[in-house]
Every structure is written in C-alpha cells, then in structure tokens.
Write an enzyme that holds these catalytic residues in place. Structure first.
Site, PDB file in Angstrom:
ATOM      1  N   ASP A   8       2.664  -6.040   7.622  1.00  0.00           N
ATOM      2  CA  ASP A   8       1.490  -5.174   7.521  1.00  0.00           C
ATOM      3  C   ASP A   8       0.332  -6.233   7.533  1.00  0.00           C
ATOM      4  O   ASP A   8       0.274  -6.887   6.431  1.00  0.00           O
ATOM      5  CB  ASP A   8       1.554  -4.100   6.710  1.00  0.00           C
ATOM      6  CG  ASP A   8       0.591  -3.342   6.849  1.00  0.00           C
ATOM      7  OD1 ASP A   8      -0.657  -3.475   7.389  1.00  0.00           O
ATOM      8  OD2 ASP A   8       0.651  -1.940   6.772  1.00  0.00           O
TER       9      ASP A   8
ATOM     10  N   PHE B 126       0.798  -1.265   0.096  1.00  0.00           N
ATOM     11  CA  PHE B 126       0.020  -0.115  -0.100  1.00  0.00           C
ATOM     12  C   PHE B 126       0.942   1.278  -0.001  1.00  0.00           C
ATOM     13  O   PHE B 126       1.757   1.175   0.563  1.00  0.00           O
ATOM     14  CB  PHE B 126      -0.792   0.086   1.143  1.00  0.00           C
ATOM     15  CG  PHE B 126      -1.783   0.810   1.296  1.00  0.00           C
ATOM     16  CD1 PHE B 126      -3.081   0.675   0.529  1.00  0.00           C
ATOM     17  CD2 PHE B 126      -1.838   2.320   1.940  1.00  0.00           C
ATOM     18  CE1 PHE B 126      -4.176   1.659   0.541  1.00  0.00           C
ATOM     19  CE2 PHE B 126      -2.945   3.036   2.010  1.00  0.00           C
ATOM     20  CZ  PHE B 126      -3.901   2.897   1.454  1.00  0.00           C
TER      21      PHE B 126
ATOM     22  N   TYR C 110     -10.128  -0.822  11.279  1.00  0.00           N
ATOM     23  CA  TYR C 110     -11.372  -0.237  10.601  1.00  0.00           C
ATOM     24  C   TYR C 110     -11.822  -1.213   9.319  1.00  0.00           C
ATOM     25  O   TYR C 110     -12.908  -0.991   8.812  1.00  0.00           O
ATOM     26  CB  TYR C 110     -11.576   1.093  10.099  1.00  0.00           C
ATOM     27  CG  TYR C 110     -10.052   1.624   9.315  1.00  0.00           C
ATOM     28  CD1 TYR C 110     -10.046   1.308   7.805  1.00  0.00           C
ATOM     29  CD2 TYR C 110      -9.074   2.177  10.116  1.00  0.00           C
ATOM     30  CE1 TYR C 110      -8.963   1.669   7.163  1.00  0.00           C
ATOM     31  CE2 TYR C 110      -8.051   2.506   9.559  1.00  0.00           C
ATOM     32  CZ  TYR C 110      -7.891   2.291   8.003  1.00  0.00           C
ATOM     33  OH  TYR C 110      -6.847   2.552   7.277  1.00  0.00           O
ATOM     34  N   LYS C 111     -10.912  -2.119   9.097  1.00  0.00           N
ATOM     35  CA  LYS C 111     -11.073  -3.001   7.858  1.00  0.00           C
ATOM     36  C   LYS C 111     -12.097  -4.086   8.163  1.00  0.00           C
ATOM     37  O   LYS C 111     -13.055  -3.848   8.639  1.00  0.00           O
ATOM     38  CB  LYS C 111      -9.998  -3.401   6.962  1.00  0.00           C
ATOM     39  CG  LYS C 111      -9.368  -1.919   6.216  1.00  0.00           C
ATOM     40  CD  LYS C 111      -8.185  -2.048   5.563  1.00  0.00           C
ATOM     41  CE  LYS C 111      -7.533  -0.833   5.112  1.00  0.00           C
ATOM     42  NZ  LYS C 111      -6.137  -0.830   4.685  1.00  0.00           N
TER      43      LYS C 111
ATOM     44  N   ARG D  10     -12.893  -4.399  -7.056  1.00  0.00           N
ATOM     45  CA  ARG D  10     -12.433  -5.046  -5.674  1.00  0.00           C
ATOM     46  C   ARG D  10     -13.794  -5.549  -4.949  1.00  0.00           C
ATOM     47  O   ARG D  10     -14.424  -4.657  -4.541  1.00  0.00           O
ATOM     48  CB  ARG D  10     -11.576  -4.349  -4.997  1.00  0.00           C
ATOM     49  CG  ARG D  10     -10.813  -4.728  -4.080  1.00  0.00           C
ATOM     50  CD  ARG D  10      -9.631  -4.042  -3.488  1.00  0.00           C
ATOM     51  NE  ARG D  10     -10.044  -2.937  -2.794  1.00  0.00           N
ATOM     52  CZ  ARG D  10      -9.508  -2.344  -1.802  1.00  0.00           C
ATOM     53  NH1 ARG D  10      -8.421  -2.686  -1.203  1.00  0.00           N
ATOM     54  NH2 ARG D  10     -10.056  -1.355  -0.987  1.00  0.00           N
TER      55      ARG D  10
END
Ligand SMILES: *Cc1c(COP(=O)(O)O)cnc(C)c1O
Length: 397
Positions: free
Chosen positions: A184, A113, A209-210, A356
């Site tokens: 990560d 990312f 938060y995912k 996605r």
C-alpha cells in the site's frame, strides 16, 4: 532555498496558513478550479453522453494510471485508477489469495492503516475457508513470512510515525517463501521514490488525495505486475473490467491486463481534477522531492527539539527510515494540535498521542517549518493548548 519555489505557486494555500497536512489531504492546485468548471461546463454540459468518447472520459482510468505509474516505477499499462483505496485493498487481497490456493495466512502489521486490516478481515470472513489475518509488530514481519503465508500486505510508510518498510528486502523474502507481496503506497506515492518494477512487487495500491493532491474523494490506484496480471481473476468483476463491456455478454470475461481491475463507472469530474493535480509532478524527479523533504523534516526535528522539551519524537530519527512526515508525541497532543490549527498551522492528530506533520516540497518551504516549530514550542511552553475548546474532540481528527 527550496528548488520548488515555482511549484508552490501552482497551489492555493490560504492566506496566513501553514499547511503541513498534505499527507492526509493535499491542498488545492489552483488549476483545479478551472478544470472542474471546464469538465462540467465544456464537457458534461454540451457533450452529454457523447463525452465518454469525445472528451476521453472512458480512458481516464488508464491514462491517469500511467501518469501515476511514472511516480512509482510502474511500467506503462500496469496501473489503473478508480474506486477508493479500501476497495482496491479488497481486490488486491482477493486476487492474491486466488493465486495461492491452499495457503491460509494473510500477514500484515499493526502499523498498517486500520481500513486495510478491516477490509482483509472482512474478505477472509466472507470467504469462509479458514483463512487467518495475522497481524504482527512491523519489526516481526520478516520473521513471520513462512510457506503458510499466501500474501504479505503492508503499507510502506506508517501513517502515524512515518516509519518506512524496506520494500525490496521484504518483497524478496516474500517471494522466497512463495507468497504474493501487496504494497500500500498511500503515504509513498508522490512523497518518495518508489520503484515497483525493480523490487518486483506483485500488487500495489494507493490513494490520490494525499501527496498527489487529487482532492477530497479522489479515486485510488492499483498496480499488478505485468507478467502476473493475466493470471489474476478480479473478485470485483464489474462490467468495465470486462473484455468487451459494450458487448453486454451475460458471462464475465476479464479484460486485458490491468484493465480488468476496473469495476464500474469512473468518477469523471474527480478524475479531471486529479489529472490537473498531477501536472505539479511534471518534470520533477521524485529523488529531488525526497532530498528536499528530508531537508525540511530534519529542520523541523532540530528546531522542535531545540525549543520544546516536552514532546518526544515518534518518527525514526534516521531520515532514510522515515517517510515525508514527522510525528511527535505529547500527552495532550489533540489539544495542542487544535491550538496550532487556531494559529493557522495545520497538521493533524492520530490517537492516542501523536501530532503529525507532513512535508511536501512542492509547496512547503523552510519558512513554513520554522513557523510551525516556533508555534508548537510557544503553545506548549505557555500551556496555550489547555482550553476547553481545544480539548473537545471533533469528528475528523
Ligand atoms: C488513507 C489510507 C486509506 C484510506 O482508504 P480510503 O478507502 O481512501 O478511505 C487506506 N489505507 C491506507 C494505508 C491509508 O493511508
């Protein structure tokens, strides 16, 4: 039939919505509303500053760290919550570099990312000691782990394609070269089984938060291997990572263990909500979540490929090599995703052409999958996506 049917009731999924974007922002757990209210009206309001002790606010970062630790194979007392993931990446890389003085390379891949790469690059520039951020293809990582490398910094699951790195093998290779391994887990925690202790990862970070459903702006977490943590000097040496914050010493002394990775005042209201969100993982085994996630993603791939010839699978076909998301390429992927969202099927788009879809067995069902695959096929077959309002880019994709 999913074995998680009762969990779905724990989440607020708006009427008419099929939500396949929990890999970006998890949906709201119904209990979050009441927990946010009680944190404000029953803690902050009446307790005022005494809430730090009375309501246990000060201990939230450690307590939540342990709850998340259970999901990622981290022993008690080795994970702490706070700040944002970008900040935690900075802390991780800074600590790794100090553990390997003399080595100048931080190795990562171009599937990472961007924020992780930006944070590492910014840190290396601030240090001004000639460090280099080396970014290679994901398949080339192993071959580039040399004795010049101070740290290997990788995101286990690629945010665009869902490709999964072999944590155990790469960590081993990194250790053989004498380097520090940073993982990560942004797209892993709560999505698939992770065993940090077994693979001997040195440092791990992730967000909540995912797949962990902590809500927009929910804080991040960091793990440091227990036998290593006392050698780690926190680069962000804030007062709450101090051994005795309320001694107000003029000199910094790191706290015991992982507490030294705390920085400043925790976001208590957000943490209260995260605490409630984690209840959805109580008495659930990550291996069961993984099994159902693979079922859902396999179903999605086969339904989309059977009904829609104009899209191309961008994720690994082998489910074991894929995280809890499936991506398809389509030349007008942005517009097609907007058309899907207009029909109530929410996924997201990642440049340049990736649509996605995230699958979360806690609340996604086989019906969600069929509805999404059917809608996608229709939108593409009819050209429904080809409208100015679907082509116009919004700020957040
Ligand atoms: C989502 C994500 C981030 C976001 O970082 P924040 O600081 O929470 O905005 C960073 N890294 C990875 C790998 C991510 O997936």
């Amino acid at each position: 039939m999913s074995s998680f049917k009762s969990r779905r009731d724990m989440f607020h999924i708006p009427e008419g919505i099929t939500y396949l974007d929990g890999n970006s922002l998890g949906p709201m757990p119904k209990a979050a509303e009441e927990r946010a209210r009680s944190a404000i009206a029953e803690e902050w309001g009446p307790m005022l500053i005494t809430g730090w002790n009375k309501a246990g606010w000060m201990n939230l970062p450690a307590r939540l760290g342990d709850r998340i630790g259970r999901l990622i194979g981290a022993p008690e007392g080795s994970t702490v919550v706070g700040d944002t993931l970008s900040i935690k990446v900075y802390q991780a890389v800074a600590s790794a570099l100090e553990l390997r003085p003399g080595r100048k390379i931080v190795l990562s891949d171009n599937g990472n990312f961007p924020s992780d790469l930006y944070m590492a690059d910014g840190l290396l520039k601030s240090l001004g000691q000639g460090h280099e951020l080396k970014v290679v293809d994901p398949e080339a990582v192993a071959a580039n782990i040399t004795d010049q490398v101070a740290a290997v910094m990788l995101t286990q699951v690629d945010y665009r394609t869902g490709r999964v790195h072999d944590m155990k093998a790469i960590t081993e290779k990194t250790h053989d070269a004498g380097a520090i391994m940073i993982w990560d887990l942004a797209h892993s925690a709560g999505a698939l089984p992770v065993d940090l202790a077994a693979c001997k990862a040195d440092i791990a970070v992730g967000c909540t938060y995912k797949y962990l459903n902590g809500g927009p702006g929910a804080p991040a977490f960091i793990y440091v291997r227990p036998d290593l943590v006392d050698q780690v000097r926190p680069a962000l040496s804030g007062w709450l990572g101090h051994a005795a914050p309320f001694a107000f010493d003029l000199d910094y002394r790191p706290g015991d263990g992982i507490s030294r990775m705390r920085v400043g005042t925790p976001p208590v209201l957000q943490m209260a909500v995260l605490d409630t969100a984690l209840d959805a993982f109580d008495d659930v085994e990550m291996t069961d979540i993984r099994k159902q996630s693979i079922r859902l993603s396999e179903q999605f791939i086969s339904e989309v490929e059977a009904s829609c010839k104009d899209v191309e699978l961008a994720s690994p076909r082998d489910p074991e090599a894929r995280g809890s998301q499936v991506s398809f390429r389509f030349h007008e992927g942005y517009a097609a995703m907007q058309a899907l969202i207009a029909r109530g099927v929410i996924g997201d788009f990642r440049a340049p052409d990736i649509m996605r879809f995230g699958f979360c067995p806690l609340y996604n069902t086989e019906e969600d999958v069929s509805r999404a695959a059917g809608a996608l096929a229709e939108i593409i077959a009819t050209g429904e996506w080809d409208k100015p309002e679907f082509r116009a880019r919004k700020a957040v994709t």
